[in-house]
Design a protein around this motif. Sequence first.
Motif, PDB file in Angstrom:
ATOM      1  N   ASP A  82      56.684  65.277  17.925  1.00 15.17           N
ATOM      2  CA  ASP A  82      56.236  66.677  17.922  1.00 15.17           C
ATOM      3  C   ASP A  82      54.735  66.840  17.677  1.00 15.17           C
ATOM      4  OD1 ASP A  82      58.865  67.455  18.356  1.00 15.17           O
ATOM      5  OD2 ASP A  82      59.284  67.796  16.224  1.00 15.17           O
ATOM      6  N   GLU A 122      61.450  72.604  28.481  1.00 18.25           N
ATOM      7  CA  GLU A 122      60.272  73.467  28.641  1.00 18.25           C
ATOM      8  C   GLU A 122      59.297  73.302  27.483  1.00 18.25           C
ATOM      9  OE1 GLU A 122      59.917  75.108  31.556  1.00 18.25           O
ATOM     10  OE2 GLU A 122      61.738  74.022  32.044  1.00 18.25           O
ATOM     11  N   TYR A 123      59.805  73.186  26.254  1.00 16.74           N
ATOM     12  CA  TYR A 123      58.898  72.977  25.121  1.00 16.74           C
ATOM     13  C   TYR A 123      58.164  71.646  25.286  1.00 16.74           C
ATOM     14  CZ  TYR A 123      57.041  73.024  20.396  1.00 16.74           C
ATOM     15  OH  TYR A 123      56.178  73.029  19.326  1.00 16.74           O
ATOM     16  N   ASN A 124      58.871  70.644  25.782  1.00 16.01           N
ATOM     17  CA  ASN A 124      58.251  69.337  25.963  1.00 16.01           C
ATOM     18  C   ASN A 124      57.193  69.339  27.062  1.00 16.01           C
ATOM     19  OD1 ASN A 124      59.508  68.038  23.906  1.00 16.01           O
ATOM     20  ND2 ASN A 124      60.903  66.838  25.168  1.00 16.01           N
ATOM     21  N   LEU A 125      57.350  70.199  28.064  1.00 10.21           N
ATOM     22  CA  LEU A 125      56.289  70.311  29.075  1.00 10.21           C
ATOM     23  C   LEU A 125      55.010  70.835  28.423  1.00 10.21           C
ATOM     24  CD1 LEU A 125      58.281  71.662  32.137  1.00 10.21           C
ATOM     25  CD2 LEU A 125      56.973  69.542  32.073  1.00 10.21           C
ATOM     26  N   ALA A 126      55.170  71.834  27.554  1.00  9.63           N
ATOM     27  CA  ALA A 126      53.995  72.367  26.843  1.00  9.63           C
ATOM     28  C   ALA A 126      53.427  71.319  25.889  1.00  9.63           C
ATOM     29  CB  ALA A 126      54.388  73.634  26.091  1.00  9.63           C
ATOM     30  N   LEU A 127      54.313  70.569  25.241  1.00  2.36           N
ATOM     31  CA  LEU A 127      53.854  69.513  24.326  1.00  2.36           C
ATOM     32  C   LEU A 127      53.128  68.414  25.109  1.00  2.36           C
ATOM     33  CD1 LEU A 127      53.853  68.344  21.441  1.00  2.36           C
ATOM     34  CD2 LEU A 127      56.107  67.361  21.918  1.00  2.36           C
ATOM     35  N   ASN A 129      51.466  68.851  27.822  1.00  2.00           N
ATOM     36  CA  ASN A 129      50.147  69.404  28.161  1.00  2.00           C
ATOM     37  C   ASN A 129      49.193  69.283  26.984  1.00  2.00           C
ATOM     38  OD1 ASN A 129      48.259  70.988  29.790  1.00  2.00           O
ATOM     39  ND2 ASN A 129      48.657  72.632  28.330  1.00  2.00           N
ATOM     40  N   LYS A 130      49.727  69.519  25.788  1.00  2.71           N
ATOM     41  CA  LYS A 130      48.902  69.424  24.574  1.00  2.71           C
ATOM     42  C   LYS A 130      48.437  67.985  24.364  1.00  2.71           C
ATOM     43  CE  LYS A 130      49.321  71.492  19.948  1.00  2.71           C
ATOM     44  NZ  LYS A 130      48.217  72.434  20.042  1.00  2.71           N
ATOM     45  N   SER A 133      45.815  67.150  26.996  1.00  7.82           N
ATOM     46  CA  SER A 133      44.565  67.848  26.677  1.00  7.82           C
ATOM     47  C   SER A 133      43.846  67.201  25.496  1.00  7.82           C
ATOM     48  CB  SER A 133      44.850  69.318  26.355  1.00  7.82           C
ATOM     49  OG  SER A 133      45.434  69.949  27.454  1.00  7.82           O
ATOM     50  N   SER A 151      44.168  66.480  33.821  1.00  5.21           N
ATOM     51  CA  SER A 151      45.377  66.395  32.980  1.00  5.21           C
ATOM     52  C   SER A 151      46.585  66.995  33.689  1.00  5.21           C
ATOM     53  CB  SER A 151      45.142  67.098  31.643  1.00  5.21           C
ATOM     54  OG  SER A 151      45.079  68.492  31.836  1.00  5.21           O
ATOM     55  N   ILE A 152      47.751  66.472  33.364  1.00  3.44           N
ATOM     56  CA  ILE A 152      49.013  66.978  33.903  1.00  3.44           C
ATOM     57  C   ILE A 152      50.103  66.690  32.875  1.00  3.44           C
ATOM     58  CG2 ILE A 152      49.650  64.843  35.120  1.00  3.44           C
ATOM     59  CD1 ILE A 152      50.668  66.650  37.427  1.00  3.44           C
ATOM     60  N   SER A 153      51.117  67.523  32.841  1.00  5.24           N
ATOM     61  CA  SER A 153      52.222  67.279  31.902  1.00  5.24           C
ATOM     62  C   SER A 153      53.528  67.050  32.660  1.00  5.24           C
ATOM     63  CB  SER A 153      52.398  68.470  30.965  1.00  5.24           C
ATOM     64  OG  SER A 153      53.560  68.266  30.170  1.00  5.24           O
ATOM     65  N   PHE A 154      54.256  66.052  32.217  1.00  5.07           N
ATOM     66  CA  PHE A 154      55.599  65.817  32.752  1.00  5.07           C
ATOM     67  C   PHE A 154      56.663  65.990  31.666  1.00  5.07           C
ATOM     68  CE2 PHE A 154      53.044  63.270  35.841  1.00  5.07           C
ATOM     69  CZ  PHE A 154      53.400  63.980  36.974  1.00  5.07           C
TER      70      PHE A 154
ATOM     71  N   PHE B 235      48.107  73.966  33.594  1.00  7.12           N
ATOM     72  CA  PHE B 235      49.549  73.793  33.426  1.00  7.12           C
ATOM     73  C   PHE B 235      50.258  75.115  33.653  1.00  7.12           C
ATOM     74  CE2 PHE B 235      52.772  74.258  29.969  1.00  7.12           C
ATOM     75  CZ  PHE B 235      53.716  73.394  30.485  1.00  7.12           C
ATOM     76  N   ALA B 255      43.141  73.965  29.444  1.00 13.49           N
ATOM     77  CA  ALA B 255      42.656  72.599  29.234  1.00 13.49           C
ATOM     78  C   ALA B 255      42.530  72.243  27.761  1.00 13.49           C
ATOM     79  CB  ALA B 255      41.310  72.423  29.926  1.00 13.49           C
ATOM     80  N   GLY B 257      44.994  72.681  25.760  1.00 16.10           N
ATOM     81  CA  GLY B 257      46.343  72.345  25.313  1.00 16.10           C
ATOM     82  C   GLY B 257      47.139  73.543  24.857  1.00 16.10           C
ATOM     83  N   SER B 259      49.394  76.880  25.361  1.00 18.28           N
ATOM     84  CA  SER B 259      50.355  77.390  26.348  1.00 18.28           C
ATOM     85  C   SER B 259      50.683  78.820  25.955  1.00 18.28           C
ATOM     86  CB  SER B 259      51.639  76.572  26.332  1.00 18.28           C
ATOM     87  OG  SER B 259      51.352  75.218  26.552  1.00 18.28           O
ATOM     88  N   ILE B 280      51.594  76.275  21.074  1.00 15.27           N
ATOM     89  CA  ILE B 280      52.584  76.370  22.154  1.00 15.27           C
ATOM     90  C   ILE B 280      53.344  77.693  22.093  1.00 15.27           C
ATOM     91  CG2 ILE B 280      54.757  75.380  22.996  1.00 15.27           C
ATOM     92  CD1 ILE B 280      53.660  72.620  22.164  1.00 15.27           C
ATOM     93  N   THR B 282      56.240  79.295  24.696  1.00 14.44           N
ATOM     94  CA  THR B 282      56.936  78.913  25.937  1.00 14.44           C
ATOM     95  C   THR B 282      58.346  79.498  25.970  1.00 14.44           C
ATOM     96  OG1 THR B 282      57.536  77.022  27.333  1.00 14.44           O
ATOM     97  CG2 THR B 282      57.781  76.726  24.958  1.00 14.44           C
TER      98      THR B 282
END
Lengths: 181, 421
Positions: A82, A122-127, A129-130, A133, A151-154, B235, B255, B257, B259, B280, B282
């Motif tokens: 987390d 979905e929370y993990n996609l934002a995480l 991204n964090k 970043s 940067s990209i999030s998967f 994102f 950028a 981080g 969301s 975050i 979301t």
Amino acid sequence: MFSNRLALSVISTSLLLQLACSKPTPVPVVETVVAEAPVVDMKAAQEAEMKLKLADEVRQKAEQDFQEAKTKAMTNIYFDLDRAIIREQDKSSLQTLANFLRSYPQIKVQISGHADERGTNEYNLALGNKRASATVTYLKGLGIDESRLQSISFGKEKPLCNESNESCWSRNRRAEFTPIN
Amino acid sequence: MRQILFLILLSINLLLDAQVPTEVSLQASASTKVVLHVDTPQFVGSGIDRVVEDFSTTLRKDLQNSGVFLLSTSSLADKKNMKERGIDWSLTYIIGETESGYEMKAQVTDAGSLNVIHEVKYQFGVLAIHNYAHILADDMVMWLTGERGSAFSKITFARQTKPGVKELFQMDSDGENISQLTKWGSLTIAPSVAKDGRILYVTYKSGSPEIWGQKSVGGPHEKLFPYDLKDRPAFCSSPIWAPDGRRFAFVLGDAQGRSDIALYDLKTLKVRKLTFNEGINTEPSWNPSGTQIAFTSNRGGGPQIFLMEDDGTNVRQLTFDGAYNASPSWSPLGSMIAFVSRFEGKFDLFIFKLTDGKSYQITTGVSSNESPSWSPDGRSLVFIGSRSSGGAIYRSDLSGASVLPISNLGLCQSPVWSIKN
């Protein structure tokens, strides 16, 4: 100087006249020219070949050095559960990546953020991204221009492993680096 | 009598939920269900026994899943004894061939008075057998409760087709009629379905996440965001249609981080950010009237559920218990929010009742249960369970007593339950 040239000319002319009278065919002169030319070209070709080989070796070495540096530089870094904070033990990896990017200024890099299965999609996609970043920010701090960092999030969409244990989870909580030419 | 008892119990629950009088009780159980005897179907015509069998199997499954009927296993030779055997209603139906397909007539008899209290007749083609079994099941629920059931509905979900590739699929609420909606050959996730059936989702087909969907019913899938390449964000994720279908909420990342929840208007092509919070924000979920949004935020530390108005004002925290609460899904009638809570690395489903401000645990298991979405009638939840084949789709009633697999397909995620158009 002038007298020497005159003397040489006289001797040459007399020799040519003697040859013209005794042997009617001038073919040997032509044969000499044809026979000598390949000897001169062979050396040039060998030299050229050597240069090409050397250049190829230099290129291969450079490519090998690039690949080795790239492999070393594109090492995954990992995150705590987390969290999206660069860990102390990963800072040397990012320094290596920054050095690589300075050595190869034409290279850009995609930084993908990932997460383990213990978060919602979905929370993990934002995480993710964090995490990506945070990695970009750290590399910028090492002097790398932001335009070279994408940067990209998967999130948890592209795990390295699928077991439900800490060993696997810790491998999946990562930032991955992919060179972009 | 059993029907009256059901209605009395339902009424008591409704009185307790005075704010939203039609939402079903969380505590539904077998004792409140109407016991239904389904007669062996009759058929007229040759070679339609298979049709009748398909119809009967689908109907029985739907009635069992309805949450309001308990199917009697008694074999009845004499209907006069029904009441003594604890039966409330008896369903009789007959299917016959017509020139263009089939005709089905159904009757419901009250076990006490032996009077026919409901009857219906449908004509349909061979391709609509399953649909009309669903429709009859929903009729039965409506005759009992006054509101249609959710058998005639569909579930849209994402599924991994090969490593690194996920596509969207759709199936009937009973797991039949699976069809593939996208073939992008890329990561395609997070479906949302508008009331009119238009789809919305995220795909990485261009290399980075974009929101694609249908601007018109039955129309082509088009890129909806980013509209302009210069607006490409770091994102974007989690798009969800507003109830009016003219805008959608989604997550916009930068950028740094962060969301944030944002709105996208399909007419003006304008993006409006609703949250401006470090960290975050979301998983937006609309209330049925489209005036409020539930979402997940880690602004207080770990992820918790928050609510806000659709202009971003009046943000308030909904959940406090537990370190990780996420995936809010607002119920169709507005009085409950389903969500997941993590404990020891696994998720369970919970429901937060807005009328009493309390959370109720729905699943308790050794496996993880994620991504809840409400049935259109608000009586069931669909979710992803990791019980057997890793990411299969399950349904549960609101008591959690009846958890059933809908499909045996594995590697599924993000199911969304919607009406069938």
